[in-house]
Design an enzyme around this catalytic site. Sequence first.
Site, PDB file in Angstrom:
ATOM      1  N   GLN A   1     -11.605   7.444  -4.979  1.00 33.61           N
ATOM      2  CA  GLN A   1     -12.170   7.983  -3.750  1.00 33.61           C
ATOM      3  C   GLN A   1     -13.536   8.590  -4.053  1.00 33.61           C
ATOM      4  OE1 GLN A   1     -11.297   7.601  -0.709  1.00 33.61           O
ATOM      5  NE2 GLN A   1      -9.169   6.908  -0.785  1.00 33.61           N
TER       6      GLN A   1
ATOM      7  N   CYS B   1      -8.090 -27.226  13.149  1.00 37.85           N
ATOM      8  CA  CYS B   1      -9.356 -27.941  13.325  1.00 37.85           C
ATOM      9  C   CYS B   1      -9.174 -29.457  13.316  1.00 37.85           C
ATOM     10  CB  CYS B   1     -10.342 -27.520  12.246  1.00 37.85           C
ATOM     11  SG  CYS B   1     -10.915 -25.813  12.439  1.00 37.85           S
TER      12      CYS B   1
ATOM     13  N   ASP C   1       0.849  -1.180   0.000  1.00 43.76           N
ATOM     14  CA  ASP C   1       0.000   0.000   0.000  1.00 43.76           C
ATOM     15  C   ASP C   1       0.894   1.242   0.000  1.00 43.76           C
ATOM     16  OD1 ASP C   1       0.964   0.331   2.548  1.00 43.76           O
ATOM     17  OD2 ASP C   1      -0.882  -0.276   3.542  1.00 43.76           O
ATOM     18  N   SER C   2       0.282   2.401  -0.064  1.00 41.27           N
ATOM     19  CA  SER C   2       1.061   3.631  -0.238  1.00 41.27           C
ATOM     20  C   SER C   2       1.337   4.366   1.055  1.00 41.27           C
ATOM     21  CB  SER C   2       0.309   4.570  -1.177  1.00 41.27           C
ATOM     22  OG  SER C   2      -0.942   4.921  -0.601  1.00 41.27           O
ATOM     23  N   GLY C   3       0.620   4.025   2.127  1.00 38.67           N
ATOM     24  CA  GLY C   3       0.729   4.762   3.387  1.00 38.67           C
ATOM     25  C   GLY C   3      -0.388   5.753   3.609  1.00 38.67           C
ATOM     26  N   GLY C   4      -1.325   5.862   2.652  1.00 41.55           N
ATOM     27  CA  GLY C   4      -2.395   6.838   2.760  1.00 41.55           C
ATOM     28  C   GLY C   4      -3.293   6.634   3.967  1.00 41.55           C
ATOM     29  N   TYR C   5      -3.687   5.382   4.235  1.00 40.87           N
ATOM     30  CA  TYR C   5      -4.575   5.143   5.372  1.00 40.87           C
ATOM     31  C   TYR C   5      -3.863   5.419   6.689  1.00 40.87           C
ATOM     32  CZ  TYR C   5      -7.294   3.025   9.009  1.00 40.87           C
ATOM     33  OH  TYR C   5      -7.979   2.840  10.181  1.00 40.87           O
TER      34      TYR C   5
ATOM     35  N   GLY D   1     -11.434   4.350   0.626  1.00 39.15           N
ATOM     36  CA  GLY D   1     -12.310   5.213   1.396  1.00 39.15           C
ATOM     37  C   GLY D   1     -13.544   4.544   1.953  1.00 39.15           C
TER      38      GLY D   1
ATOM     39  N   HIS E   1      -5.998 -20.865  11.357  1.00 36.88           N
ATOM     40  CA  HIS E   1      -7.376 -21.238  11.020  1.00 36.88           C
ATOM     41  C   HIS E   1      -8.085 -20.119  10.266  1.00 36.88           C
ATOM     42  CE1 HIS E   1     -11.577 -22.365  11.250  1.00 36.88           C
ATOM     43  NE2 HIS E   1     -11.795 -21.158  11.752  1.00 36.88           N
TER      44      HIS E   1
ATOM     45  N   CYS F   1     -14.059 -27.485   8.573  1.00 37.84           N
ATOM     46  CA  CYS F   1     -12.762 -26.939   8.165  1.00 37.84           C
ATOM     47  C   CYS F   1     -11.702 -28.038   8.123  1.00 37.84           C
ATOM     48  CB  CYS F   1     -12.343 -25.840   9.136  1.00 37.84           C
ATOM     49  SG  CYS F   1     -10.774 -25.047   8.727  1.00 37.84           S
TER      50      CYS F   1
ATOM     51  N   ASP G   1      -2.868   8.225  -1.680  1.00 32.78           N
ATOM     52  CA  ASP G   1      -4.185   8.848  -1.757  1.00 32.78           C
ATOM     53  C   ASP G   1      -4.486   9.612  -0.472  1.00 32.78           C
ATOM     54  OD1 ASP G   1      -4.333   6.484  -0.246  1.00 32.78           O
ATOM     55  OD2 ASP G   1      -6.487   6.291  -0.613  1.00 32.78           O
TER      56      ASP G   1
ATOM     57  N   ASP H   1      -8.069  -7.190   0.890  1.00 30.72           N
ATOM     58  CA  ASP H   1      -7.144  -7.338   2.022  1.00 30.72           C
ATOM     59  C   ASP H   1      -7.849  -6.858   3.269  1.00 30.72           C
ATOM     60  OD1 ASP H   1      -5.682  -4.665   3.297  1.00 30.72           O
ATOM     61  OD2 ASP H   1      -6.633  -4.287   1.358  1.00 30.72           O
TER      62      ASP H   1
ATOM     63  N   CYS I   1      -8.298 -27.282   8.095  1.00 29.19           N
ATOM     64  CA  CYS I   1      -7.000 -26.748   8.512  1.00 29.19           C
ATOM     65  C   CYS I   1      -6.407 -27.581   9.649  1.00 29.19           C
ATOM     66  CB  CYS I   1      -7.113 -25.285   8.928  1.00 29.19           C
ATOM     67  SG  CYS I   1      -7.772 -25.007  10.585  1.00 29.19           S
TER      68      CYS I   1
END
Length: 381
Positions: free
Chosen positions: A189, A309, A93-97, A216, A335, A304, A147, A266, A306
């Site tokens: 956005q 489980c 990611d770019s760091g905007g959040y 956003g 899990h 499940c 952004d 994500d 995994c």
Amino acid sequence: MRFPFHVSAVDPGSRARRGALETPHGRIETPVFMAVGTRATVTGLSPADLLEVGAEVVLGNTYHLMLRPGPDLFRRVGGIHRFMGWHGPMLTDSGGYQIFSLAGDRVISERGARFRSYTNQQFHMLSPEASIAMQEAIGADIMMVLDVCVDARSDEATTRAAMQRTHRWALRSLAARTDTPQALFAIMQGGIFPALRRESAAFLTEHPFDGFAIGGLAVGDTRAEREEVTHMAAELLPADRPRYLMGVGTPPDLLHAMLAGVDMFDCILPTHLAWQGTAFTSTGRVKLTRASTTKEDRPLDAACTCTTCKLYTRAYLHHLFRCSEPLGPRLLSLHNLHHYHALMAEARAAIAAGRFAAYARDKLAAIDRHEHSDRRVGATG
């Protein structure tokens, strides 16, 4: 495009689509969920663990990696893949959040965001150019433009100003990219305002970005607002490019977004909630810290496959959390990520078979009703 993206099937009952993105570090089958590896690690898990649970892509956080260990180390070792031992595709990611979440510790201007580092209290400037330079040093397969994110409850004028600055920063990010083979995605956005979302899509799609993200959301909006915006926004984006919904992430969120035609996701929820003792299961969430689980000598999720489980009971997992044993969060993280990646695999198969709409309807009906609430929630990415 820096590397090809192909859509192989579209569900006849919805806009859900199955595709594949070819990257320098491997093929990504879509729809795909990206495990969040904020500081060049998915908390508590090794690259071998990620392969075991079915991870295809790992997401790194530019803001945190810029502060520690910094660009010089990545240039010295040859990028994040060698550094962390993950040899599959990566997105940064770019760091905007993160800048948005700093609130009182940053000042945003046309140049970029000036903020105080949490590692040494020194001030840094994160501009579109600096973000791209850092992401190129990291060496992820996919980079994001810087952004401007605002609370979804912001008024239209505030949201428009942030959107327009995001557009200007997107063009600066595009200009800053060198001849690197890394792809660059733009970020739409516009908050919860349909006219702004249409304007953002129209502007960004005029330029040669390799993919487009819907940003956003999950920053103060309701679930109903999120679903409405996602369905509208995805339809505005080109069919021949990947569509990425950023930081949105309960299983119902993902199912609704896939119905809208989104390809990539994500969220920190699978691992974040695992460390708090919460598991995602085929029938909804299970809180392993509740006293009632002390007598549950059954798997976390009988449906499940995994390792957690297969080998451990709810009572044992409860015991680990009660004793503050780190094995508890680790087993629950395995899990939860397995659960998310299995959901993606099932979705891809359902789309290919032309039955995704029915699959999603049945899946949503089976999930605990509290996940469908319309309460306001904070950001998950």
